[in-house]
Design a protein around this motif. Sequence first.
Motif, PDB file in Angstrom:
ATOM      1  N   ALA A 153      50.738   9.012 -12.716  1.00  0.00           N
ATOM      2  CA  ALA A 153      49.783   7.923 -12.540  1.00  0.00           C
ATOM      3  C   ALA A 153      50.352   6.831 -11.634  1.00  0.00           C
ATOM      4  CB  ALA A 153      49.390   7.339 -13.896  1.00  0.00           C
ATOM      5  N   VAL A 154      51.627   6.547 -11.812  1.00  0.00           N
ATOM      6  CA  VAL A 154      52.265   5.499 -11.002  1.00  0.00           C
ATOM      7  C   VAL A 154      52.318   5.909  -9.535  1.00  0.00           C
ATOM      8  CG1 VAL A 154      54.411   4.233 -10.577  1.00  0.00           C
ATOM      9  CG2 VAL A 154      53.639   4.620 -12.922  1.00  0.00           C
ATOM     10  N   ASN A 155      52.734   7.137  -9.267  1.00  0.00           N
ATOM     11  CA  ASN A 155      52.790   7.608  -7.886  1.00  0.00           C
ATOM     12  C   ASN A 155      51.404   7.647  -7.253  1.00  0.00           C
ATOM     13  OD1 ASN A 155      55.536   7.877  -7.747  1.00  0.00           O
ATOM     14  ND2 ASN A 155      55.570  10.073  -8.175  1.00  0.00           N
ATOM     15  N   PHE A 156      50.403   8.044  -8.046  1.00  0.00           N
ATOM     16  CA  PHE A 156      49.042   8.068  -7.510  1.00  0.00           C
ATOM     17  C   PHE A 156      48.575   6.659  -7.183  1.00  0.00           C
ATOM     18  CE2 PHE A 156      44.477   8.474  -7.340  1.00  0.00           C
ATOM     19  CZ  PHE A 156      44.292   9.700  -6.725  1.00  0.00           C
ATOM     20  N   PHE A 157      48.922   5.703  -8.038  1.00  0.00           N
ATOM     21  CA  PHE A 157      48.564   4.306  -7.784  1.00  0.00           C
ATOM     22  C   PHE A 157      49.195   3.811  -6.486  1.00  0.00           C
ATOM     23  CE2 PHE A 157      49.495  -0.258  -8.240  1.00  0.00           C
ATOM     24  CZ  PHE A 157      48.193  -0.749  -8.365  1.00  0.00           C
ATOM     25  N   TYR A 158      50.447   4.213  -6.229  1.00  0.00           N
ATOM     26  CA  TYR A 158      51.122   3.818  -4.987  1.00  0.00           C
ATOM     27  C   TYR A 158      50.385   4.357  -3.758  1.00  0.00           C
ATOM     28  CZ  TYR A 158      55.183   2.230  -7.693  1.00  0.00           C
ATOM     29  OH  TYR A 158      56.017   1.562  -8.550  1.00  0.00           O
ATOM     30  N   ASN A 200      36.676  28.246  -5.716  1.00  0.00           N
ATOM     31  CA  ASN A 200      37.292  27.796  -6.950  1.00  0.00           C
ATOM     32  C   ASN A 200      37.366  26.277  -6.986  1.00  0.00           C
ATOM     33  OD1 ASN A 200      37.802  30.446  -7.881  1.00  0.00           O
ATOM     34  ND2 ASN A 200      39.661  30.550  -6.616  1.00  0.00           N
ATOM     35  N   LEU A 201      37.525  25.749  -8.179  1.00  0.00           N
ATOM     36  CA  LEU A 201      37.655  24.307  -8.341  1.00  0.00           C
ATOM     37  C   LEU A 201      38.930  23.832  -7.661  1.00  0.00           C
ATOM     38  CD1 LEU A 201      36.417  21.815  -9.760  1.00  0.00           C
ATOM     39  CD2 LEU A 201      37.907  22.315 -11.705  1.00  0.00           C
ATOM     40  N   SER A 202      38.835  22.709  -6.958  1.00  0.00           N
ATOM     41  CA  SER A 202      39.979  22.152  -6.254  1.00  0.00           C
ATOM     42  C   SER A 202      41.147  21.905  -7.211  1.00  0.00           C
ATOM     43  CB  SER A 202      39.581  20.831  -5.587  1.00  0.00           C
ATOM     44  OG  SER A 202      40.725  20.116  -5.163  1.00  0.00           O
ATOM     45  N   ARG A 203      42.306  22.422  -6.839  1.00  0.00           N
ATOM     46  CA  ARG A 203      43.507  22.225  -7.662  1.00  0.00           C
ATOM     47  C   ARG A 203      43.838  20.743  -7.785  1.00  0.00           C
ATOM     48  NH1 ARG A 203      49.022  22.055  -6.296  1.00  0.00           N
ATOM     49  NH2 ARG A 203      50.419  22.643  -8.008  1.00  0.00           N
ATOM     50  N   LYS A 204      43.588  20.009  -6.704  1.00  0.00           N
ATOM     51  CA  LYS A 204      43.875  18.578  -6.713  1.00  0.00           C
ATOM     52  C   LYS A 204      42.941  17.836  -7.662  1.00  0.00           C
ATOM     53  CE  LYS A 204      44.976  14.811  -3.535  1.00  0.00           C
ATOM     54  NZ  LYS A 204      45.038  14.414  -2.099  1.00  0.00           N
ATOM     55  N   ILE A 205      41.674  18.263  -7.716  1.00  0.00           N
ATOM     56  CA  ILE A 205      40.720  17.647  -8.635  1.00  0.00           C
ATOM     57  C   ILE A 205      41.153  17.865 -10.080  1.00  0.00           C
ATOM     58  CG2 ILE A 205      38.366  17.757  -9.534  1.00  0.00           C
ATOM     59  CD1 ILE A 205      38.493  16.306  -6.941  1.00  0.00           C
ATOM     60  N   VAL A 206      41.642  19.069 -10.377  1.00  0.00           N
ATOM     61  CA  VAL A 206      42.123  19.377 -11.726  1.00  0.00           C
ATOM     62  C   VAL A 206      43.300  18.474 -12.083  1.00  0.00           C
ATOM     63  CG1 VAL A 206      43.178  21.124 -13.194  1.00  0.00           C
ATOM     64  CG2 VAL A 206      41.326  21.760 -11.631  1.00  0.00           C
ATOM     65  N   GLN A 207      44.226  18.297 -11.124  1.00  0.00           N
ATOM     66  CA  GLN A 207      45.372  17.415 -11.361  1.00  0.00           C
ATOM     67  C   GLN A 207      44.918  15.984 -11.613  1.00  0.00           C
ATOM     68  OE1 GLN A 207      47.598  18.338  -7.671  1.00  0.00           O
ATOM     69  NE2 GLN A 207      49.279  18.994  -8.990  1.00  0.00           N
ATOM     70  N   ARG A 248      43.028  11.017 -17.532  1.00  0.00           N
ATOM     71  CA  ARG A 248      42.514  11.141 -18.894  1.00  0.00           C
ATOM     72  C   ARG A 248      42.812   9.887 -19.724  1.00  0.00           C
ATOM     73  NH1 ARG A 248      38.891  14.807 -20.234  1.00  0.00           N
ATOM     74  NH2 ARG A 248      40.113  16.370 -19.120  1.00  0.00           N
ATOM     75  N   ASN A 249      41.744   9.137 -20.036  1.00  0.00           N
ATOM     76  CA  ASN A 249      41.815   7.918 -20.856  1.00  0.00           C
ATOM     77  C   ASN A 249      42.653   6.800 -20.237  1.00  0.00           C
ATOM     78  OD1 ASN A 249      40.204   9.079 -22.889  1.00  0.00           O
ATOM     79  ND2 ASN A 249      41.990  10.062 -23.810  1.00  0.00           N
ATOM     80  N   ASN A 250      42.944   6.905 -18.948  1.00  0.00           N
ATOM     81  CA  ASN A 250      43.685   5.839 -18.257  1.00  0.00           C
ATOM     82  C   ASN A 250      42.664   4.967 -17.509  1.00  0.00           C
ATOM     83  OD1 ASN A 250      45.408   4.208 -16.758  1.00  0.00           O
ATOM     84  ND2 ASN A 250      46.846   5.868 -16.308  1.00  0.00           N
ATOM     85  N   PHE A 251      41.974   4.126 -18.245  1.00  0.00           N
ATOM     86  CA  PHE A 251      40.857   3.366 -17.690  1.00  0.00           C
ATOM     87  C   PHE A 251      41.266   2.322 -16.649  1.00  0.00           C
ATOM     88  CE2 PHE A 251      39.495   4.742 -21.983  1.00  0.00           C
ATOM     89  CZ  PHE A 251      38.532   5.661 -21.577  1.00  0.00           C
ATOM     90  N   PRO A 252      42.397   1.636 -16.816  1.00  0.00           N
ATOM     91  CA  PRO A 252      42.820   0.706 -15.749  1.00  0.00           C
ATOM     92  C   PRO A 252      43.048   1.419 -14.420  1.00  0.00           C
ATOM     93  CG  PRO A 252      43.979   0.209 -17.777  1.00  0.00           C
ATOM     94  CD  PRO A 252      43.261   1.503 -18.021  1.00  0.00           C
ATOM     95  N   LEU A 253      43.617   2.632 -14.472  1.00  0.00           N
ATOM     96  CA  LEU A 253      43.849   3.392 -13.246  1.00  0.00           C
ATOM     97  C   LEU A 253      42.515   3.829 -12.638  1.00  0.00           C
ATOM     98  CD1 LEU A 253      45.854   4.696 -11.290  1.00  0.00           C
ATOM     99  CD2 LEU A 253      45.840   6.729 -12.736  1.00  0.00           C
TER     100      LEU A 253
END
Length: 238
Positions: A45-50, A116-123, A129-134
Motif C-alpha cells: 500500500a505504501v509503495n502504491f501510494f508513492y 483473463n482478468l488483469s493481474r494488476k487489477i487483482v493485485q 481491501r478495507n484500506n479506505f484512506p488509500l
Amino acid sequence: MIVRDISLNGKYATGILLTFVLLAAAMLYSFPVIYSVTGVKAFTAVNFFYTRIALWIVLLFIILYNFFIEKDSFLLWKEKKYPVLFYIKAVVTLYLICAFGGAFLNFIVQIFIHENLSRKIVQIASLFRNNFPLIISICLTAGIVEELLMRGYIQPRIEKIYHNQYLGIFVSAMLFGILHSTYGTIGQVIIPFFIGTVFAVFYKKYSNIKILIICHFMYDFVSMMIMNFIDIKHLSAL
C-alpha cells in the motif's frame, strides 16, 4: 501575430508530448524506482501510494512548464459557472453513461476476446481491501491529476493547434486509453477510451473541469468500493 501563434503552438505541442511521456513514465517506471529507493520490492500500500505522488509531480511539472514556457493560461477554456442542480445532474448523468457504457463494452470484449482478468487489477483489489484512506487518496489523485492534464491541458491545445474540435476530443481520449494499457488488457484500453471520449465531449460543450473531476472521483470510488466488497474471482463480471 502569425509568428507568435506558430511559436506558441510549438510550445503547446511540446507540452502535450511532455505530459504524455511523463505520465507514461510515471505509470511504467515508478514502481521500479520506488523499489530501488525504499528497498522494499513488494506491491504494498505504501509503495502504491508513492506511485500516486509521482503523478502529482508530473502535474506540478506541467504547471511549471505552462507558467515559465508557455506563459499562458493553464486552462485555455474559461471555466463556466452553473447552478448547483446542474452539477448534480451532470455528475449523475456522466456517471451513469460511463458505468453502463463501460459495462456494455466489457461484456462485448468478454464475448469476442475472452481475456483473463488483469493481474494488476487483482493485485490492486487485494491491496485496497478495507484500506479506505488509500482508496480515497487514489481516487482523488486520478480525478484531479488526470482530468487537469488530459481534458484541461491536452484537449484544448490539440484543438487550438489543428483548429479541429473533433481531433481534440479523439486524441485526448486516445491518449487516456493508451495510458491505461499498463493494466495489461484490451478492456482496460477500450473502456477508458470510451470514458475519455464522453468526458472530452462534455468538456467541449460545457467547459467545466470541476464537474469532470467530481465524476471521475465518483466513478473510481464506486468501482473500488465494489472491488472491496466482492470476491476477487467475480471481478471479471465488472
